[in-house]
Write an enzyme that holds these catalytic residues in place. Structure first.
Site, PDB file in Angstrom:
ATOM      1  CE  LYS A  15      -2.196  -0.903   4.038  1.00 37.77           C
ATOM      2  NZ  LYS A  15      -1.537  -2.152   4.216  1.00 37.77           N
ATOM      3  NE  ARG A  88      -3.977  -1.360   9.993  1.00 34.76           N
ATOM      4  CZ  ARG A  88      -2.720  -0.791   9.548  1.00 34.76           C
ATOM      5  NH1 ARG A  88      -2.953   0.476   9.123  1.00 34.76           N
ATOM      6  NH2 ARG A  88      -1.794  -1.471   9.546  1.00 34.76           N
ATOM      7  NE  ARG A 127       7.716  -2.896   5.964  1.00 39.35           N
ATOM      8  CZ  ARG A 127       6.465  -2.821   6.080  1.00 39.35           C
ATOM      9  NH1 ARG A 127       5.581  -2.506   5.099  1.00 39.35           N
ATOM     10  NH2 ARG A 127       5.824  -3.052   7.238  1.00 39.35           N
ATOM     11  NE  ARG A 160       6.737  -0.643   9.984  1.00 38.16           N
ATOM     12  CZ  ARG A 160       5.275  -0.501   9.324  1.00 38.16           C
ATOM     13  NH1 ARG A 160       5.084  -0.051   8.241  1.00 38.16           N
ATOM     14  NH2 ARG A 160       4.310  -1.262  10.246  1.00 38.16           N
ATOM     15  NE  ARG A 171       2.408  -5.184  11.210  1.00 37.27           N
ATOM     16  CZ  ARG A 171       3.695  -5.048  10.636  1.00 37.27           C
ATOM     17  NH1 ARG A 171       4.812  -5.851  11.118  1.00 37.27           N
ATOM     18  NH2 ARG A 171       3.714  -4.497   9.388  1.00 37.27           N
TER      19      ARG A 171
HETATM   20  P1  AMP Z   1       1.058   0.316   9.171  1.00 36.61           P
HETATM   21  O1  AMP Z   1       2.383   1.337   8.988  1.00 36.61           O
HETATM   22  O2  AMP Z   1       0.056   0.657   8.225  1.00 36.61           O
HETATM   23  O3  AMP Z   1       1.481  -0.952   8.834  1.00 36.61           O
HETATM   24  O4  AMP Z   1       0.607   0.519  10.483  1.00 36.61           O
HETATM   25  C1  AMP Z   1       1.535   0.004  11.608  1.00 36.61           C
HETATM   26  C2  AMP Z   1       0.807   0.120  13.132  1.00 36.61           C
HETATM   27  O5  AMP Z   1       0.342   1.174  13.177  1.00 36.61           O
HETATM   28  C3  AMP Z   1      -0.516  -0.985  12.844  1.00 36.61           C
HETATM   29  O6  AMP Z   1       0.070  -2.306  12.978  1.00 36.61           O
HETATM   30  C4  AMP Z   1      -1.182  -0.550  14.176  1.00 36.61           C
HETATM   31  O7  AMP Z   1      -0.534  -0.920  15.280  1.00 36.61           O
HETATM   32  C5  AMP Z   1      -1.091   0.958  13.757  1.00 36.61           C
HETATM   33  N1  AMP Z   1      -2.034   1.607  13.130  1.00 36.61           N
HETATM   34  C6  AMP Z   1      -1.992   2.075  11.512  1.00 36.61           C
HETATM   35  N2  AMP Z   1      -3.035   2.624  11.244  1.00 36.61           N
HETATM   36  C7  AMP Z   1      -3.953   2.122  12.174  1.00 36.61           C
HETATM   37  C8  AMP Z   1      -5.538   2.272  12.054  1.00 36.61           C
HETATM   38  N3  AMP Z   1      -6.133   3.092  11.004  1.00 36.61           N
HETATM   39  N4  AMP Z   1      -6.003   1.869  13.294  1.00 36.61           N
HETATM   40  C9  AMP Z   1      -5.517   1.217  14.081  1.00 36.61           C
HETATM   41  N5  AMP Z   1      -4.048   1.186  14.253  1.00 36.61           N
HETATM   42  C10 AMP Z   1      -3.373   1.503  13.104  1.00 36.61           C
END
Ligand code: AMP
Length: 217
Positions: A15, A88, A127, A160, A171
């Protein structure tokens, strides 16, 4: 063209990578809730401190914190917005409808990136992300020209803290229980299109662009 779009997909679906190309070439803003949270953590803000433990364990940050953070950013997207990593949960999707209606805009399309689980695991496990411009690399699939250095901006690459085996598994579990149901949520509204996200980022970008043109976005 002004558009309001969502990119859906499991962690590792690509994404962020395709979102960057889409916003750079269309003048939209990218709203990545994950990137925003990581910035809050880097600033050591109270939101960042609260979010960090949820993120490191691979769990979702509570909806109310996310929605408050999102609202301020959405108002800056005069030319269109690409949401990456939000919504989400169904509750977030419903909040988004309310926010859009308050702004007098509507959601144009939801692109769902489909990637087989073994490829998600391979992508997440290797990654590397740039601290500065957030570009994504992979130790094997797309290594940087110089070890540890971003090809685009010279920034430092890092892994990360949630790209470890336990958090990755959690996740993916959270994706299946909380986020995947959004596919049907948006299908029912005739907004969803599936795109094969297992290919090269440029091919995925071209497919999404063709799809959006067809839909008039
Ligand atoms: P991402 O960078 O999109 O993979 O997000 C990393 C982490 O941030 C996720 O595993 C969640 O812990 C948190 N996170 C990101 N976006 C959301 C969201 N819309 N709702 C809740 N937690 C989020």
């Amino acid at each position: 063209m002004r558009a309001y779009l969502i990119l859906l997909g499991a962690p590792g679906a690509g994404k962020g990578t395709v979102a960057k190309r889409l916003v750079d070439r269309n003048g939209w803003i990218q709203i990545s809730t994950g990137d925003m949270l990581r910035e809050e953590i880097a600033k050591q803000s109270s939101l960042g401190l609260e979010a960090k433990s949820y993120m490191d364990q691979g769990n979702l940050v509570p909806d109310d914190l996310i929605i408050k953070m999102l609202k301020t950013h959405l108002e800056q997207g005069d030319n269109g917005v690409l949401l990456d990593g939000f919504p989400r949960t169904e509750e977030q999707a419903i909040s988004l409808e309310r926010i859009f209606s308050e702004m007098g805009v509507s959601l144009d399309s939801v692109v769902n990136l489909v990637v087989p689980e073994e490829l998600l695991l391979a992508r997440l496990g290797g990654r590397l992300v740039c601290k500065e411009c957030k570009a994504s690399f992979h130790k094997l699939f797309s290594p940087p020209k110089e070890v540890g250095v971003c090809d685009h901006c010279g920034g430092t690459l890092y892994q990360r803290s949630d790209d470890n085996p336990e958090s990755i598994q959690q996740r993916l579990r959270v994706y299946h229980t909380s986020t995947k149901p959004l596919i049907d949520f948006y299908k029912d509204k005739s907004l969803l299109a599936d795109i094969d996200g297992s290919r090269d980022a440029e091919e995925v970008y071209n497919d999404i662009t063709a799809l959006l043109e067809k839909r008039g976005n």
